[in-house]
Design a protein around this motif. Structure first.
Motif, mmCIF file in Angstrom:
data_model
loop_
_atom_site.group_PDB
_atom_site.id
_atom_site.type_symbol
_atom_site.label_atom_id
_atom_site.label_comp_id
_atom_site.label_asym_id
_atom_site.label_seq_id
_atom_site.Cartn_x
_atom_site.Cartn_y
_atom_site.Cartn_z
ATOM 1 N N GLN A 38 0.821 -1.215 0.000
ATOM 2 C CA GLN A 38 0.000 0.000 0.000
ATOM 3 C C GLN A 38 0.850 1.258 0.000
ATOM 4 O OE1 GLN A 38 -2.741 -0.152 3.291
ATOM 5 N NE2 GLN A 38 -3.578 -2.146 2.682
ATOM 6 N N HIS A 39 2.073 1.179 0.575
ATOM 7 C CA HIS A 39 2.911 2.376 0.712
ATOM 8 C C HIS A 39 4.181 2.310 -0.139
ATOM 9 C CE1 HIS A 39 0.371 2.320 4.365
ATOM 10 N NE2 HIS A 39 0.442 3.642 4.283
ATOM 11 N N ASP A 40 4.165 1.443 -1.143
ATOM 12 C CA ASP A 40 5.288 1.358 -2.099
ATOM 13 C C ASP A 40 6.627 1.126 -1.411
ATOM 14 O OD1 ASP A 40 3.569 1.781 -4.284
ATOM 15 O OD2 ASP A 40 3.693 3.953 -3.995
ATOM 16 N N ILE A 41 6.619 0.226 -0.429
ATOM 17 C CA ILE A 41 7.854 -0.150 0.266
ATOM 18 C C ILE A 41 8.353 -1.466 -0.324
ATOM 19 C CG2 ILE A 41 8.860 -0.812 2.501
ATOM 20 C CD1 ILE A 41 6.780 0.996 3.834
ATOM 21 N N LEU A 42 9.636 -1.523 -0.626
ATOM 22 C CA LEU A 42 10.210 -2.694 -1.279
ATOM 23 C C LEU A 42 10.135 -3.919 -0.363
ATOM 24 C CD1 LEU A 42 11.777 -3.929 -3.678
ATOM 25 C CD2 LEU A 42 13.892 -3.237 -2.481
ATOM 26 N N ILE A 43 9.574 -5.012 -0.896
ATOM 27 C CA ILE A 43 9.508 -6.274 -0.156
ATOM 28 C C ILE A 43 10.649 -7.161 -0.646
ATOM 29 C CG2 ILE A 43 8.116 -8.321 0.362
ATOM 30 C CD1 ILE A 43 5.628 -6.662 -0.247
ATOM 31 N N PRO A 44 11.572 -7.560 0.243
ATOM 32 C CA PRO A 44 12.712 -8.371 -0.198
ATOM 33 C C PRO A 44 12.277 -9.788 -0.566
ATOM 34 C CG PRO A 44 12.672 -8.211 2.188
ATOM 35 C CD PRO A 44 11.583 -7.300 1.693
ATOM 36 N N ASP A 45 13.143 -10.482 -1.273
ATOM 37 C CA ASP A 45 12.915 -11.885 -1.603
ATOM 38 C C ASP A 45 13.158 -12.706 -0.344
ATOM 39 O OD1 ASP A 45 12.718 -14.412 -2.567
ATOM 40 O OD2 ASP A 45 14.383 -14.265 -3.992
ATOM 41 N N LEU A 46 12.087 -13.222 0.243
ATOM 42 C CA LEU A 46 12.197 -13.902 1.524
ATOM 43 C C LEU A 46 12.893 -15.249 1.420
ATOM 44 C CD1 LEU A 46 8.666 -13.095 3.008
ATOM 45 C CD2 LEU A 46 10.822 -11.909 3.391
ATOM 46 N N THR A 47 13.005 -15.789 0.208
ATOM 47 C CA THR A 47 13.672 -17.085 0.036
ATOM 48 C C THR A 47 15.162 -16.928 -0.239
ATOM 49 O OG1 THR A 47 13.170 -17.135 -2.333
ATOM 50 C CG2 THR A 47 11.548 -18.107 -0.830
ATOM 51 N N ALA A 48 15.619 -15.713 -0.442
ATOM 52 C CA ALA A 48 17.037 -15.481 -0.720
ATOM 53 C C ALA A 48 17.860 -15.647 0.545
ATOM 54 C CB ALA A 48 17.224 -14.079 -1.296
ATOM 55 N N SER A 49 19.165 -15.839 0.371
ATOM 56 C CA SER A 49 20.059 -15.960 1.529
ATOM 57 C C SER A 49 20.183 -14.609 2.221
ATOM 58 C CB SER A 49 21.439 -16.450 1.083
ATOM 59 O OG SER A 49 21.361 -17.757 0.552
ATOM 60 N N TYR A 50 20.149 -14.639 3.538
ATOM 61 C CA TYR A 50 20.239 -13.398 4.303
ATOM 62 C C TYR A 50 21.705 -13.005 4.467
ATOM 63 C CZ TYR A 50 20.272 -10.201 8.224
ATOM 64 O OH TYR A 50 20.495 -9.126 9.030
ATOM 65 N N VAL A 51 22.003 -11.746 4.174
ATOM 66 C CA VAL A 51 23.342 -11.201 4.350
ATOM 67 C C VAL A 51 23.242 -9.999 5.274
ATOM 68 C CG1 VAL A 51 25.365 -10.198 3.218
ATOM 69 C CG2 VAL A 51 24.033 -11.966 2.054
ATOM 70 N N ALA A 52 23.986 -10.040 6.355
ATOM 71 C CA ALA A 52 23.878 -8.983 7.373
ATOM 72 C C ALA A 52 24.636 -7.741 6.945
ATOM 73 C CB ALA A 52 24.424 -9.483 8.706
ATOM 74 N N ARG A 53 23.994 -6.584 7.048
ATOM 75 C CA ARG A 53 24.613 -5.266 6.886
ATOM 76 C C ARG A 53 25.417 -5.137 5.592
ATOM 77 N NH1 ARG A 53 26.771 -3.404 12.854
ATOM 78 N NH2 ARG A 53 24.795 -3.672 13.952
ATOM 79 N N GLN A 54 24.802 -5.422 4.490
ATOM 80 C CA GLN A 54 25.395 -5.217 3.174
ATOM 81 C C GLN A 54 26.629 -6.074 2.926
ATOM 82 O OE1 GLN A 54 23.603 -3.305 1.218
ATOM 83 N NE2 GLN A 54 22.281 -2.812 2.954
ATOM 84 N N GLY A 55 26.910 -7.014 3.784
ATOM 85 C CA GLY A 55 28.074 -7.865 3.587
ATOM 86 C C GLY A 55 28.034 -9.025 4.547
ATOM 87 N N ARG A 56 28.741 -10.109 4.235
ATOM 88 C CA ARG A 56 28.686 -11.295 5.076
ATOM 89 C C ARG A 56 29.442 -11.058 6.388
ATOM 90 N NH1 ARG A 56 27.471 -16.484 4.797
ATOM 91 N NH2 ARG A 56 26.775 -16.247 2.648
ATOM 92 N N SER A 57 28.744 -11.300 7.513
ATOM 93 C CA SER A 57 29.382 -11.208 8.815
ATOM 94 C C SER A 57 30.123 -12.501 9.114
ATOM 95 C CB SER A 57 28.325 -10.956 9.892
ATOM 96 O OG SER A 57 28.885 -11.115 11.183
#
Length: 441
Positions: free
Chosen positions: A286-305
């Motif tokens: 409703q508010h044009d907020i990007l929904i991430p791909d929930l099945t993708a691998s999670y990467v913390a803070r723009q890079g792998r921790s």
């Protein structure tokens, strides 16, 4: 102060101030302090005489005054000879520090000086600081070693607040959420709309950067998810919060609300993840907020921790690391601060409340209270006799309240009218006749 004392005593009024000899006006600082000392000693003596050898509870708080000296205040709660609960401020003393051992020594000293037996303590009330409520070395634990029936009860409203704050602080994503929320609120409150619109103001560039940062935070999927999670959790706890802050608390209702709050939060953990995720996605769409791909691998803070586990999806992170961890921490804090013993003790004690002619009076619960929490305060014979004595007590209480009305009705209203009051009176009269408690003439 002299005028105040004189207003309560005619004999004093005839011998002070303008009516006193020239050199006996009793207005010097030293004399005033001596008078206050005498009055305070008399008040303490009267309070201690009220308590006598009866059981009592202590309520303690400590704080630092303007001179940076630690002060400890002591209040006593007890039941007087007429059966009413009294609360009396007894003393305010300076303490060298606020460690639990120092506070205990000072409290024992105060009680001993005033002839009060420490073993008669049957309740403790402090704040939630670790030196007070600590399970092993806190003040309440030290007293429990000497007085096993001096149960510690902490303010329910404060308990709930501490449970919510602690749970929010110890879950890192939630803690960051509230920090960001505070930043956003500050930006909105401090920024001037006309500076943004007209281009005026020396700090316009900095303001725009902060506003842009706040906007990016507001439009992130994680922020929206935690926002919805907090809204749902606080919606559950708000009913309990409002009930605990009422000036006149219903203990039974409060205990039931604590249990229902825990149950609802547990139910939310078990069954409502899909519902929450659906609501968050709908809000983002409703508010044009990007929904991430929930099945993708999670990467913390723009890079792998380096501490990040492999093969964790974005949905796993949101569900496990945020949703489940937040709720589990909340339940842990609620179970710790609203433990079963405190809940059970308060629930059983509420049956002794005299409100509405002992409406909540329950002989079985009172007997359980004695057997479970105060077994050594009663002999075996007293425990056997207690249920029968309670039966006599409640019947006596009932008829002390209604007997005068019944006698009046029997004298003047043998034939009640057809209205509701008349019907009720008639029923009471007939019941009185059958029990033979009023002799008809």
């Amino acid at each position: 102060m002299i005028k105040l004392i004189a207003s309560y005593n005619d004999e004093v009024a005839r011998t002070v101030l303008e009516k006193a000899p020239y050199n006996a006006k009793y207005t010097s600082h030293q004399i005033q302090k001596e008078i206050l000392h005498i009055l305070s000693n008399k008040m303490r003596k009267h309070i201690c005489e009220e308590i006598g050898d009866s059981k009592f509870c202590i309520v303690v708080d400590e704080a630092r005054d303007e001179s940076k000296r630690e002060q400890m205040a002591l209040v006593l709660r007890f039941v007087d000879i007429h059966g009413f609960i009294q609360e009396r401020f007894l003393d305010l003393v300076h303490v060298k520090d606020t460690t639990s051992l120092t506070l205990k020594q000072e409290l024992c000293g105060i009680l001993s000086r005033h002839g009060l037996d420490v073993s008669n303590i049957r309740g403790q009330g402090y704040d939630g600081a670790s030196n007070m409520r600590g399970e092993w070395n806190g003040l309440q634990a030290l007293f429990l070693k000497d007085c096993p029936y001096a149960y510690y009860i902490h303010c329910f409203a404060h308990r709930l607040q501490l449970a919510l704050v602690t749970a929010s602080r110890e879950v890192i994503p939630v803690h960051q959420f509230f920090s960001k929320l505070t930043f956003i609120v500050n930006i909105i409150c401090s920024s001037k709309i006309d500076e943004l619109e007209t281009g005026k103001g020396a700090n316009q560039i900095g303001t725009l950067k902060r506003a842009d940062s706040a906007y990016n935070t507001l439009t992130s999927f994680e922020f929206v998810l935690i926002l919805h999670l907090m809204k749902d959790m606080m919606g559950i706890t708000d009913i309990l919060c409002q009930a605990l802050q009422k000036q006149s608390q219903d203990i039974v209702n409060a205990v039931q609300l604590v249990h229902s709050t825990k149950t609802l939060i547990q139910s939310m953990r078990d069954d409502r993840w899909e519902e929450l995720l659906k609501n968050v996605k709908s809000f983002c769409e409703q508010h044009d907020i990007l929904i991430p791909d929930l099945t993708a691998s999670y990467v913390a803070r723009q890079g792998r921790s380096r501490h990040q586990k492999d093969h964790i999806t974005v949905e796993h992170y949101f569900r496990v690391e945020i949703f489940l961890v937040t709720i589990d921490k909340q339940l842990q804090e609620l179970n710790s601060r609203f433990n079963d013993q405190a809940m059970d003790l308060l629930s059983l004690s509420s049956t002794l409340k005299p409100k509405d002619a002992y409406k909540n009076f329950d002989i079985a619960k009172i007997s359980t209270l004695v057997d479970s929490y105060y077994p050594e305060d009663f002999t075996e014979q007293e425990k056997i006799n207690l249920p029968f004595q309670l039966q006599h007590f409640i019947l006596d209480t009932f008829w002390r309240r209604w007997l005068p009305l019944c006698e009046l009705m029997l004298k003047g209203w043998h034939k009640p009218t057809g209205n509701t009051d008349g019907v009720v009176m008639g029923l009471v009269v007939e019941t009185t006749k059958e029990l033979g408690l009023v002799q008809l003439k």
